[in-house]
Enzyme design. Structure first.
Site, PDB file in Angstrom:
ATOM      1  N   GLY A 185     -49.685 -18.065   1.657  1.00  0.00           N
ATOM      2  CA  GLY A 185     -48.480 -18.358   2.448  1.00  0.00           C
ATOM      3  C   GLY A 185     -47.238 -18.246   1.574  1.00  0.00           C
ATOM      4  O   GLY A 185     -46.673 -19.274   1.165  1.00  0.00           O
ATOM      5  N   GLU A 204     -52.050 -10.734  -9.309  1.00  0.00           N
ATOM      6  CA  GLU A 204     -52.336  -9.950  -8.103  1.00  0.00           C
ATOM      7  C   GLU A 204     -52.187  -8.459  -8.417  1.00  0.00           C
ATOM      8  O   GLU A 204     -52.987  -7.643  -8.003  1.00  0.00           O
ATOM      9  CB  GLU A 204     -51.369 -10.366  -6.986  1.00  0.00           C
ATOM     10  N   ASN A 223     -42.927  -1.152  -3.834  1.00  0.00           N
ATOM     11  CA  ASN A 223     -42.811  -0.222  -4.971  1.00  0.00           C
ATOM     12  C   ASN A 223     -41.381  -0.090  -5.490  1.00  0.00           C
ATOM     13  O   ASN A 223     -41.162   0.111  -6.682  1.00  0.00           O
ATOM     14  CB  ASN A 223     -43.387   1.150  -4.582  1.00  0.00           C
ATOM     15  N   GLU A 224     -40.413  -0.239  -4.588  1.00  0.00           N
ATOM     16  CA  GLU A 224     -39.020  -0.185  -5.050  1.00  0.00           C
ATOM     17  C   GLU A 224     -38.764  -1.352  -6.021  1.00  0.00           C
ATOM     18  O   GLU A 224     -38.119  -1.187  -7.056  1.00  0.00           O
ATOM     19  CB  GLU A 224     -38.045  -0.279  -3.858  1.00  0.00           C
TER      20      GLU A 224
HETATM   21  C1  LIG Z   1     -50.294  -5.387   5.144  1.00  0.00           C
HETATM   22  C2  LIG Z   1     -49.513  -6.446   4.441  1.00  0.00           C
HETATM   23  C3  LIG Z   1     -50.153  -7.580   4.009  1.00  0.00           C
HETATM   24  C4  LIG Z   1     -49.434  -8.614   3.405  1.00  0.00           C
HETATM   25  N1  LIG Z   1     -50.081  -9.781   3.073  1.00  0.00           N
HETATM   26  C5  LIG Z   1     -49.366 -10.849   2.643  1.00  0.00           C
HETATM   27  C6  LIG Z   1     -49.995 -12.123   2.478  1.00  0.00           C
HETATM   28  O1  LIG Z   1     -51.213 -12.287   2.672  1.00  0.00           O
HETATM   29  N2  LIG Z   1     -49.234 -13.163   2.117  1.00  0.00           N
HETATM   30  C7  LIG Z   1     -47.889 -13.041   1.867  1.00  0.00           C
HETATM   31  O2  LIG Z   1     -47.267 -14.031   1.504  1.00  0.00           O
HETATM   32  N3  LIG Z   1     -47.262 -11.851   2.028  1.00  0.00           N
HETATM   33  C8  LIG Z   1     -47.977 -10.757   2.419  1.00  0.00           C
HETATM   34  N4  LIG Z   1     -47.346  -9.543   2.619  1.00  0.00           N
HETATM   35  C9  LIG Z   1     -45.897  -9.485   2.478  1.00  0.00           C
HETATM   36  C10 LIG Z   1     -45.393  -8.619   1.358  1.00  0.00           C
HETATM   37  O3  LIG Z   1     -45.507  -9.249   0.122  1.00  0.00           O
HETATM   38  C11 LIG Z   1     -43.951  -8.264   1.712  1.00  0.00           C
HETATM   39  O4  LIG Z   1     -44.002  -7.435   2.860  1.00  0.00           O
HETATM   40  C12 LIG Z   1     -43.236  -7.570   0.608  1.00  0.00           C
HETATM   41  O5  LIG Z   1     -42.977  -8.450  -0.427  1.00  0.00           O
HETATM   42  C13 LIG Z   1     -41.896  -6.944   1.106  1.00  0.00           C
HETATM   43  O6  LIG Z   1     -41.126  -7.892   1.766  1.00  0.00           O
HETATM   44  P1  LIG Z   1     -40.516  -7.607   3.234  1.00  0.00           P
HETATM   45  O7  LIG Z   1     -41.627  -7.088   4.098  1.00  0.00           O
HETATM   46  O8  LIG Z   1     -39.833  -8.848   3.674  1.00  0.00           O
HETATM   47  O9  LIG Z   1     -39.494  -6.446   3.031  1.00  0.00           O
HETATM   48  P2  LIG Z   1     -38.004  -6.578   2.479  1.00  0.00           P
HETATM   49  O10 LIG Z   1     -37.990  -7.450   1.275  1.00  0.00           O
HETATM   50  O11 LIG Z   1     -37.106  -6.951   3.599  1.00  0.00           O
HETATM   51  O12 LIG Z   1     -37.730  -5.094   2.031  1.00  0.00           O
HETATM   52  C14 LIG Z   1     -37.394  -4.068   2.961  1.00  0.00           C
HETATM   53  C15 LIG Z   1     -37.191  -2.778   2.164  1.00  0.00           C
HETATM   54  O13 LIG Z   1     -36.127  -2.950   1.236  1.00  0.00           O
HETATM   55  C16 LIG Z   1     -36.563  -2.686  -0.086  1.00  0.00           C
HETATM   56  N5  LIG Z   1     -35.946  -3.636  -1.023  1.00  0.00           N
HETATM   57  C17 LIG Z   1     -35.856  -4.969  -0.868  1.00  0.00           C
HETATM   58  N6  LIG Z   1     -35.250  -5.523  -1.938  1.00  0.00           N
HETATM   59  C18 LIG Z   1     -34.976  -4.517  -2.801  1.00  0.00           C
HETATM   60  C19 LIG Z   1     -34.377  -4.451  -4.089  1.00  0.00           C
HETATM   61  N7  LIG Z   1     -33.933  -5.553  -4.708  1.00  0.00           N
HETATM   62  N8  LIG Z   1     -34.262  -3.225  -4.672  1.00  0.00           N
HETATM   63  C20 LIG Z   1     -34.696  -2.103  -4.059  1.00  0.00           C
HETATM   64  N9  LIG Z   1     -35.279  -2.109  -2.818  1.00  0.00           N
HETATM   65  C21 LIG Z   1     -35.416  -3.293  -2.205  1.00  0.00           C
HETATM   66  C22 LIG Z   1     -38.056  -2.890  -0.061  1.00  0.00           C
HETATM   67  O14 LIG Z   1     -38.725  -2.147  -1.053  1.00  0.00           O
HETATM   68  C23 LIG Z   1     -38.405  -2.387   1.326  1.00  0.00           C
HETATM   69  O15 LIG Z   1     -38.530  -0.996   1.317  1.00  0.00           O
HETATM   70  C24 LIG Z   1     -48.054  -8.481   3.188  1.00  0.00           C
HETATM   71  C25 LIG Z   1     -47.398  -7.305   3.590  1.00  0.00           C
HETATM   72  C26 LIG Z   1     -48.104  -6.308   4.211  1.00  0.00           C
HETATM   73  C27 LIG Z   1     -47.380  -5.073   4.668  1.00  0.00           C
END
Ligand SMILES: Cc1cc2nc3c(=O)[nH]c(=O)nc-3n(C[C@H](O)[C@H](O)[C@H](O)COP(=O)(O)OP(=O)(O)OC[C@H]3O[C@@H](n4cnc5c(N)ncnc54)[C@H](O)[C@@H]3O)c2cc1C
Length: 391
Positions: free
Chosen positions: A127, A245, A377-378
């Site tokens: 979480g 991780e 990846n970003e």
């Molecule tokens: C299939 C799946 C399983 C997951 N499982 C879990 C889980 O079990 N538990 C959990 O806690 N989380 C989980 N996650 C969440 C995951 O860790 C987040 O999706 C991830 O950290 C990206 O956050 P966000 O989705 O809020 O995207 P955002 O942070 O909103 O990012 C949106 C876009 O902006 C880019 N971006 C954001 N900030 C920057 C920056 N500073 N510089 C350059 N680019 C940037 C990102 O790369 C992305 O392309 C999961 C995600 C997926 C897709």
């Protein structure tokens, strides 16, 4: 080019290979090899078979069931497991909360949770992410407010992988909203998913599968003793956990099996009077991914060899970045080998389209996730620029 192993390590590799290919039920390995959905029971059965032989958590401290292996042995263990299509021990248990409890938990927590975590008697979920706190995790808004001997948790998590199977959640909560830096006011709490006030809502993914969820907390009462480490130490713990991780996330063995499959299928597929493997463009693409994978494997070995005190090397971000790109490249190769057959993704059992071709597109779509989770990846590129390249 092949990695040369000493006779002792070759014997170790053989021992691992024999175990994985004879002691983990064939039907479970067939499900993974066919790239089909692995059920909860299958995950549990496979992990218990590994744990009974001391092979579920070799990277944990010996006292808690780990092995005093070298990084190279751990690498071979993981790679052979992936090559044998054994479902990997649940990452939330073995790579995330287990090492965290071993490092930051008190004695009572270690005794209470670690053995059950290794044996998957407790299924944990993570979480961390929230709708407005993914990459910027420190902005999380789920609160935990102290009330006598309890914490009261309110808020929402999202993307909670396999939360539908989970018994417990490890949850980052804001415990000091007044902290000067937002990173300083966060704590890690553990609680059962069936605690009153916890609600789970499934999210459907692009491939039609249900493996992630939203989780809502409304006045969830958590005993104070379920805090891990110190109050407001959650950010340090989260960084430790996320680094761990990333180490396992390169999945070199899995991509190797995909490439072996791609070659076999390209050899069997004839287009315009010759096999796809004889097509210079396809052969070139496969060779390119193979070479990149070898480079990744060497980097992975260097990273594990340089991880001090169980703390991950900053280059674990390189593993995450390249590992996910190569996994995606391998799934793309399989779609291209299937060609028009890949369009029959959702064909039912009566279809003439072979099973392997039918799973290529759903799998390709599902693998879009690997460049997002574990830190996108970003974001990994930014970490590499700062901590490795010194930019
Ligand atoms: C299939 C799946 C399983 C997951 N499982 C879990 C889980 O079990 N538990 C959990 O806690 N989380 C989980 N996650 C969440 C995951 O860790 C987040 O999706 C991830 O950290 C990206 O956050 P966000 O989705 O809020 O995207 P955002 O942070 O909103 O990012 C949106 C876009 O902006 C880019 N971006 C954001 N900030 C920057 C920056 N500073 N510089 C350059 N680019 C940037 C990102 O790369 C992305 O392309 C999961 C995600 C997926 C897709």
């Amino acid at each position: 080019m092949r990695l040369q192993l000493s006779p002792e390590l070759e014997a170790f590799r053989e021992e691992m290979r024999t175990f994985f290919t004879t002691q983990v039920p064939q039907e479970i390995r067939d499900t993974v090899a066919a790239r089909r959905h692995v059920s909860k029971d299958q995950y549990v059965e496979a992990q218990r078979a590994l744990n009974a032989a001391g092979l579920a958590v070799p990277h944990w401290p010996v006292e808690w069931g780990g092995k005093d292996w070298t990084p190279l042995q751990r690498h071979i263990w993981r790679e052979e497991m992936q090559l044998a299509s054994v479902p990997e021990p649940l990452a939330f248990n073995t790579s995330m909360i287990g090492p965290v409890l071993a490092q930051f938990g008190n004695q009572e927590q270690k005794e209470r949770y670690l053995a059950k975590t290794a044996n998957l008697d407790i299924w944990w979920c993570q979480g961390f992410s929230e709708p407005d706190a993914g990459s910027d995790l420190a902005s999380l808004r789920t609160t935990a407010v102290r009330d006598g001997d309890d914490w009261i948790v309110n808020g929402q998590k999202t993307w909670t992988t396999l939360g539908q199977h989970a018994d417990w959640i490890f949850c980052l909560c804001r415990t000091d909203p007044t902290a000067e830096k937002k990173q300083r006011g966060i704590s890690l709490l553990l609680f059962p998913m069936d605690t009153p006030g916890v609600t789970l809502r499934p999210i459907e993914l692009l491939d039609g599968s249900f493996e992630v969820n939203e989780v809502f907390f409304e006045d969830v009462r958590v005993p104070a003793e379920n805090l891990v480490g110190e109050e407001n130490q959650g950010w340090t713990i989260a960084k430790f956990l996320l680094g761990n991780e990333r180490v396992g996330i390169a999945r070199v063995g899995t991509t190797k099996s995909y490439l072996a499959l791609a070659k076999e299928l390209a050899r069997e597929t004839t287009v315009g009077g010759r096999t796809l493997l004889d097509d210079p463009r396809m052969a070139g693409r496969i060779a390119e991914v193979e070479n990149e994978l070898l480079a990744l494997e060497l980097t992975a070995l260097r990273v594990v060899a340089n991880s001090a005190d169980g703390r991950p090397h900053p280059a674990s971000s390189v593993l995450k970045l390249r590992g996910s790109e190569l996994q995606q490249a391998a799934t793309e190769l399989l779609v291209d080998i299937a060609g028009p057959l890949s369009l029959a993704s959702y064909a039912d059992g009566g279809s003439d389209v072979p099973d392997w071709a039918r799973v290529t597109v759903p799998e390709y779509l599902n693998y879009r996730k690997v460049s997002i989770y574990g830190g996108s990846n970003e974001v990994q590129r930014t970490i590499i620029a700062g901590t490795i390249l010194g930019l």
